[in-house]
Each structure stands twice: as structure tokens, then as C-alpha cells.
Design a protein around this motif. Structure first.
Motif, PDB file in Angstrom:
ATOM      1  N   SER A 161       0.846  -1.188   0.000  1.00  5.23           N
ATOM      2  CA  SER A 161       0.000   0.000   0.000  1.00  5.23           C
ATOM      3  C   SER A 161       0.881   1.238   0.000  1.00  5.23           C
ATOM      4  O   SER A 161       1.942   1.244   0.640  1.00  5.23           O
ATOM      5  N   ASP A 162       0.442   2.272  -0.702  1.00  3.55           N
ATOM      6  CA  ASP A 162       1.147   3.549  -0.698  1.00  3.55           C
ATOM      7  C   ASP A 162       0.476   4.558   0.225  1.00  3.55           C
ATOM      8  O   ASP A 162       0.792   5.748   0.189  1.00  3.55           O
ATOM      9  N   VAL A 163      -0.465   4.072   1.057  1.00  6.98           N
ATOM     10  CA  VAL A 163      -1.161   4.923   2.022  1.00  6.98           C
ATOM     11  C   VAL A 163      -1.214   4.191   3.362  1.00  6.98           C
ATOM     12  O   VAL A 163      -0.973   2.982   3.425  1.00  6.98           O
ATOM     13  N   PRO A 164      -1.525   4.883   4.471  1.00  7.82           N
ATOM     14  CA  PRO A 164      -1.552   4.232   5.795  1.00  7.82           C
ATOM     15  C   PRO A 164      -2.494   3.037   5.863  1.00  7.82           C
ATOM     16  O   PRO A 164      -3.596   3.059   5.307  1.00  7.82           O
ATOM     17  N   LEU A 165      -2.041   2.017   6.591  1.00 11.53           N
ATOM     18  CA  LEU A 165      -2.735   0.726   6.612  1.00 11.53           C
ATOM     19  C   LEU A 165      -2.911   0.252   8.044  1.00 11.53           C
ATOM     20  O   LEU A 165      -2.053   0.480   8.895  1.00 11.53           O
ATOM     21  N   GLY A 166      -4.052  -0.413   8.320  1.00 14.24           N
ATOM     22  CA  GLY A 166      -4.317  -0.953   9.649  1.00 14.24           C
ATOM     23  C   GLY A 166      -5.078  -2.257   9.554  1.00 14.24           C
ATOM     24  O   GLY A 166      -5.108  -2.904   8.497  1.00 14.24           O
ATOM     25  N   ALA A 167      -5.731  -2.643  10.653  1.00 16.54           N
ATOM     26  CA  ALA A 167      -6.474  -3.910  10.663  1.00 16.54           C
ATOM     27  C   ALA A 167      -7.681  -3.785  11.584  1.00 16.54           C
ATOM     28  O   ALA A 167      -7.633  -3.112  12.619  1.00 16.54           O
ATOM     29  N   ALA A 168      -8.762  -4.458  11.182  1.00 18.77           N
ATOM     30  CA  ALA A 168      -9.933  -4.590  12.039  1.00 18.77           C
ATOM     31  C   ALA A 168      -9.703  -5.795  12.945  1.00 18.77           C
ATOM     32  O   ALA A 168      -9.430  -6.894  12.464  1.00 18.77           O
ATOM     33  N   LEU A 169      -9.814  -5.590  14.242  1.00 18.92           N
ATOM     34  CA  LEU A 169      -9.502  -6.643  15.212  1.00 18.92           C
ATOM     35  C   LEU A 169     -10.695  -6.859  16.137  1.00 18.92           C
ATOM     36  O   LEU A 169     -11.035  -5.985  16.931  1.00 18.92           O
TER      37      LEU A 169
END
Length: 630
Positions: free
Chosen positions: A263-271
């Protein structure tokens, strides 16, 4: 991640530019960073390609769509991500192709030039795409194997067809608002069935099914048959022992995580704290030891439903930056109209509001891409382990003693009972014809008194719930057969719809690393005892594959909560406001408002047992209000 729309017109309507503007406006949240459209006025017809962009890979103008091939033969609009675009690019460069951008869209377009629709089998990604071949005068439309990305279309007889990522955007392109599909309405209100098959709540508006494609010929103005380009491989790998299978599942999942971290943008996760989302987060840390991990979690206020301790355990294990959200009935009431509009069509329960809140939280904290655990249950036999089908396979294979022992073992797990196990076992011992008749009747709700049955009969609506048939070639593999149905033909589709619409409401791209063709082919080739153990453990092999990556406390969990909400408490708290919705709603020809209100009042006052159908009643009536205003 984007929104697409377009189609073919023999003759353009006089208000065509206004239709384009309204359609693109409907897609603005799916693609807030850029938009554009091209109109091709060829000899035989008029072709529109429109696009709104959420910039994720190559955020420069190089990813602008519609995109055209260097020789101007092909044009493409594409919604989704191709995770293996770097590997495909290297392969294409070795074949002599040149690239001018860093986007996955250009790789997809060049792959189409090289391999035509055979390139679909090479893609690791989620996508809905349309390619215009100006020489052959054809449009080809295709959707990814699982239907992660939406694709709606509407054939218009001699005047072409139209398509869009969003059902409301598609309606903006049509000459008239389509009438209700009464079969779908009935199935939803009575059986809770939706997002199965190709039908929508609108007549002549269809989903392109997962893993399917079709073409449209501009010369004849005819649409081809919709055909399936991807089938899961379900033949059992006889020689694969459990230890080797565990290693293959582990390696495949880690590879899929690695690719989807691009990804070229900020990334996270649903937990959520369950096995699946915990596996995603922990594998992110395993694959990329040094990246910042942002997690977003819904925390239920009810102690019986909260998974906060599991969320905290995972965050501590990986050193994540944790964000949490909660919800109150008052917040739900405030957001409910927005949620209904974002979903586009009615849905089953308020549980997806928890997911809505999670994506809202991600957006508020600057995250554009999240990874999610959706799909693991359908690939690895989660939930309650599908005991009916597991037992059926054993009996068809002549393993009677194993079936008896399995039923006993299965019933010992929390949330399961010996009565359920005996019903699964007994149902499989009945003659097939009687068993099929009972399947049509069991657990089907009674028709509510406020529904005018005669109206639906006059509309030629079938009042019988139709189940997918079993086929002879799958004897002894009934669990895998059912999982394949779940993945491409029923259960998973609604869950993916919820996730797509909720994430796109906040311009967040939701990735689902379990759902790759390679993983599905691997999971469905395994022995069924690897999926659900003889001891009754669901997702047996995946639990073992994650040993050493995910905390054992989570892998050994025997309960499953997920994004659960206290729906009964919420709806009863909101009853006065919801009742106003029902009272002030537009008249609906097949609903007696007086009888509906009477039923609603009895349930809300606890004079009648609470039913999970209540939300469907409220949801449909409110959705119909918005439908009437279009």
C-alpha cells in the motif's frame, strides 16, 4: 479501490450529462481522490466509462481511470486491487511490454492485452472490471472469484446495458426507476434471505455473481450468457498428511498477508479478538517485524458479548497501536438512516453497525486501508463446524461409528447441545426423499399476519424457500460442497456486501486476505477431518497452522462472538422512535400497517417473545421510504 459506472446506449437520452454527474456523485465516497469519464461515440453505439478513485497504489495521476492502452485499442475501468501486480509486471516486462506508471491498473490492462480474459486466472486480488475492445467492438465484464467488489448491471433490451459499483449510481443511469423485485422482498421479509444469486431488490437489476463474467457485442447489441470463469478445486488430495497440510496452509496465508500489505497509504487492521482477525494481525507482525500496526476494534458494552480481553492480548503480543469504539442505542438511532442508505439494500441485523463504527474509527485516525478476517469461517468450516454435512460425509463413506463418536464429541463444545447433535445424526439416517422434504420445512418461520400473502401470489412469487441441491459427485465430501456453496452462492456474499458498503461509506479500503483463489483451492482439497476434527473442533487445521504466531489462548478458544451487538436491548430502547418510522412510512401494498404495529408493540413490550425478524421489518419499511423518494 474505486467506483465504476458506465454502459452502452444505442441512443443517448437528452439528459445524459446530468445522469453522468448524478451517477458519479453517488460514487464519491468510493473514490474521493479523483474522478473522470470517457464517452466513446462509435458507429454502432455509445459507450460510457466513468470512474471515481480512492488512491491506494501509485497515488499520482498515473492511476487515473478510465485508462487506455498505448495503441488505443483497449480501455478499462476497474474497481479493486491486484495484489500480485509487481510479479505480473516483471513477467510482462520479460515478454517485452513497457510501463509508464507504477499502478496496478496499468499492469491489469497490459495483462489483458497479452492474455485477454485468460489473465483473470493469474490475478491475486479483488476486482470488478470492464474492458472495451474498440477493434472487436465488445465490452467484457468480470468479477473476482468471491465477489469482494460489487458489480451491478441492468440489461436494457435493444438500448444496451448499464453497470455500476453501487446500486444507486446504476439507477441514476437508467431511464426509469426499476420496480421492486417482489420475490426478493418476500424472501427477505419471511426467510431473511438476501444477496444470494444474482437478483437484487429491484427488477432487472442484477449482481454479477462471484467468479463470473459476460461480454456485450456492440455490433449486435446483445449480451452473452453469464459464465463462470473460476471454480474452486474440491478434489481431495489423498497423499497430503496433516503435518504437510498445516505447513501449506501456514505458508499460503503468510504469503497472502505479505501481498496484501502492499500500500502507498496508511494501513491498519480490524480486530475483533476472534481467531480470524487475530491471525491477520499477528501474521502482519510475523511478515513485517518493523511496521507500525494500527488496530480498530468494537467493544461491546454487554459483558456477555465483549471481547476486549482478547483484543488487548493480541495488541500486547504485536505491539499494536490500539483504537477502540463503542456504541449506544442513541448513536445507533442517529446513524441508522446513514447505515441503511450506505448499504443500498435491506440487511439482516444491527450487528453490522459495529463494523460501521470500526471503519468510521479508522477513517477518523487517518487509515485508508484495513485488513479483515472475513472468509475464514467459510473456507475452514468455522461457526459451529457444519455438523450436519460433516456427519453426512461420514455416513456416505460408511464410517458409521465415526459419525456416532463425532456427534457425541461435537455436542460437548460450548453453545452446542446433544439434542442438536442427535438431530444432525438422525436427519442423515432418514431416507433421502423424506430428508429433503424435512429440509424444506425445518426452522422456516411462520408467515407474519401483516403480510398480504394474496398480493405475492398474484405477483407469481414462490412462497417456498428453495435450497441448493446436493449433487452425486460430491458424495462423501458434503462438508466441502456446502462450504463451496457458502463461498460463491450464499452466506459469504452478504457478509462481503456489509463490509464493502460500510468501509466505502468512510472511503476505507477493506482487504480480506483469507479470500484468495489459492487459499480456497487448498482448503477445499483437504480431508474434511482436517477442517473439522473428530473431536468437533472447527477450523482445526487453521488453528494448528497459526501455532507460534497467534497466542495459544486465542487459538484454543471454543466460543465465537465477533461483532455482536445487543440487538434486543437496542431495539427495545429505541422502540418509540422506530415506531414513528413505522407509523409515518409510505403505504406499502403488501403490508398491513395496523397489524405490523400491533405485532411490533407486543414484542417491544415483552408481551410476545423477541424475534430477530423485528429488525427486518423496520429495515425494510425504512428502506422502502428511501426507495419511494428516489
Amino acid at each position: 479501490m474505486c467506483g465504476i459506472l458506465g454502459g452502452v446506449w444505442a441512443e443517448l437520452p437528452s439528459n445524459f450529462n446530468q445522469k453522468i454527474d448524478k451517477g458519479l456523485s453517488s460514487l464519491r465516497l468510493r473514490g474521493p481522490d479523483d474522478q473522470g469519464y470517457d464517452l466513446f461515440n462509435d458507429d454502432s453505439a455509445n459507450v460510457l466509462f466513468g470512474h471515481t478513485r480512492l488512491s491506494v497504489i501509485d497515488t499520482s495521476s498515473g492511476g487515473h481511470q478510465p485508462m487506455h492502452s498505448g495503441d488505443n485499442r483497449y480501455a478499462i475501468v476497474f474497481n479493486g486491487e491486484i495484489y500480485n501486480y509487481k510479479e505480473l509486471r516483471l513477467e510482462l516486462e520479460e515478454l517485452g511490454w513497457k510501463f509508464t506508471t507504477q499502478s496496478d491498473t496499468e499492469v491489469l490492462l497490459v495483462a489483458w492485452q497479452q492474455w485477454r480474459d485468460d489473465c483473470l486466472l493469474r490475478l491475486n486480488g479483488m476486482f470488478a472490471l470492464v474492458v472495451f475492445d474498440r477493434v472487436a467492438q465488445t465490452l467484457t465484464c468480470a468479477r473476482d472469484p468471491f465477489g469482494i467488489k460489487p458489480f451491478f448491471y441492468s440489461p436494457q433490451k435493444a438500448n444496451g446495458f448499464q453497470f455500476a459499483s453501487d446500486i444507486n449510481a446504476l439507477i441514476e443511469l437508467l431511464d426509469v426507476k426499476p420496480p421492486l423485485n417482489y420475490q426478493r422482498v418476500y424472501n427477505y421479509l419471511v426467510f431473511g434471505d438476501y444477496d444470494t444469486g444474482s437478483d437484487t431488490f429491484y427488477c432487472n437489476v442484477f449482481h454479477l455473481p462471484p467468479g463470473h463474467m459476460f461480454s456485450f457485442d456492440l455490433k449486435t447489441m446483445e449480451m452473452s450468457e453469464v459464465t463462470q470463469w473460476w471454480h474452486a478445486k474440491t478434489e481431495e488430495k489423498q497423499a497430503l498428511n496433516f503435518e504437510d497440510a498445516v505447513e501449506q496452509v501456514r505458508n499460503q496465508f503468510l504469503e497472502d498477508i505479505r501481498l496484501q500489505l502492499r500500500s502507498d497509504v496508511p494501513l491498519g487492521a480490524a480486530l475483533s479478538g476472534g481467531i480470524d482477525s487475530s491471525a491477520v494481525v499477528c501474521s502482519m507482525r510475523h511478515v513485517e517485524p518493523d511496521i507500525d500496526i494500527n488496530t480498530f476494534s468494537y467493544i461491546a458494552g454487554d459483558e456477555r458479548l465483549t471481547e476486549e480481553k482478547w483484543v488487548d492480548l493480541v495488541n500486547q503480543r504485536v505491539g499494536a497501536i490500539s483504537y477502540k469504539t463503542r456504541a449506544t442505542p442513541e448513536e445507533l438511532m442517529m446513524d441508522l438512516d446513514d447505515l441503511i442508505i450506505a448499504q443500498g439494500e435491506p440487511f439482516a441485523s444491527t450487528s453490522i453497525y459495529a463494523q460501521y463504527k470500526v471503519f468510521k474509527l479508522a477513517k477518523e485516525n487517518g487509515i485508508t486501508v484495513t485488513l479483515d478476517g472475513q472468509g475464514a469461517d467459510e473456507l475452514f468450516a468455522g461457526y459451529n463446524g457444519y455438523p450436519y454435512y460433516r456427519i453426512q460425509s461420514m455416513i456416505e463413506n460408511g464410517n458409521w461409528l465415526n459419525a456416532l463418536q463425532f456427534a457425541s464429541n461435537w455436542s460437548q463444545w460450548p453453545g452446542r447441545t446433544r439434542k442438536e447433535a442427535l438431530m444432525c445424526l438422525g436427519g442423515n439416517l432418514l431416507p433421502e426423499t423424506l430428508r429433503n422434504k424435512l429440509k424444506e420445512k425445518v426452522n422456516l418461520p411462520a408467515l407474519p399476519a401483516w403480510i398480504d400473502k394474496s398480493f405475492f401470489v398474484q405477483q407469481n412469487v414462490s412462497l417456498v424457500y428453495t435450497r441448493l441441491p446436493q449433487i452425486d459427485k460430491n458424495k462423501g465430501r458434503r462438508l466441502v460442497e456446502e462450504l463451496e456453496h457458502e463461498v460463491q452462492r450464499k452466506g459469504l456474499s452478504k457478509l462481503l456486501r456489509h463490509g464493502d458498503r460500510n468501509s466505502m461509506r468512510f472511503s476505507v479500503e477493506s482487504r480480506v486476505p483469507f479470500l484468495t483463489a489459492d487459499m480456497a483451492n487448498l482448503a477445499f482439497s483437504l480431508r474434511e477431518s482436517y477442517l473439522v476434527s473428530q473431536q468437533g473442533a472447527s477450523k482445526h487445521i487453521f488453528r494448528e497452522a497459526m501455532r507460534g504466531i497467534v497466542p495459544d489462548e486465542i487459538l484454543d478458544r471454543k466460543d465465537k462472538i465477533g461483532f455482536a451487538t445487543p440487538e434486543e436491548v437496542w431495539l427495545k430502547k429505541l422502540a418509540p422512535e422506530l415506531r414513528k418510522w413505522l407509523v409515518n412510512s409510505e403505504p406499502i401494498p403488501f403490508i398491513s400497517k395496523e397489524l405490523l404495529l400491533a405485532d411490533f408493540d407486543l414484542i417491544m413490550s415483552s408481551q410476545k417473545a423477541f424475534s430477530w425478524q423485528v429488525w427486518r421489518w423496520v429495515n425494510f419499511v425504512r428502506w422502502f421510504q428511501h426507495y419511494s423518494e428516489k
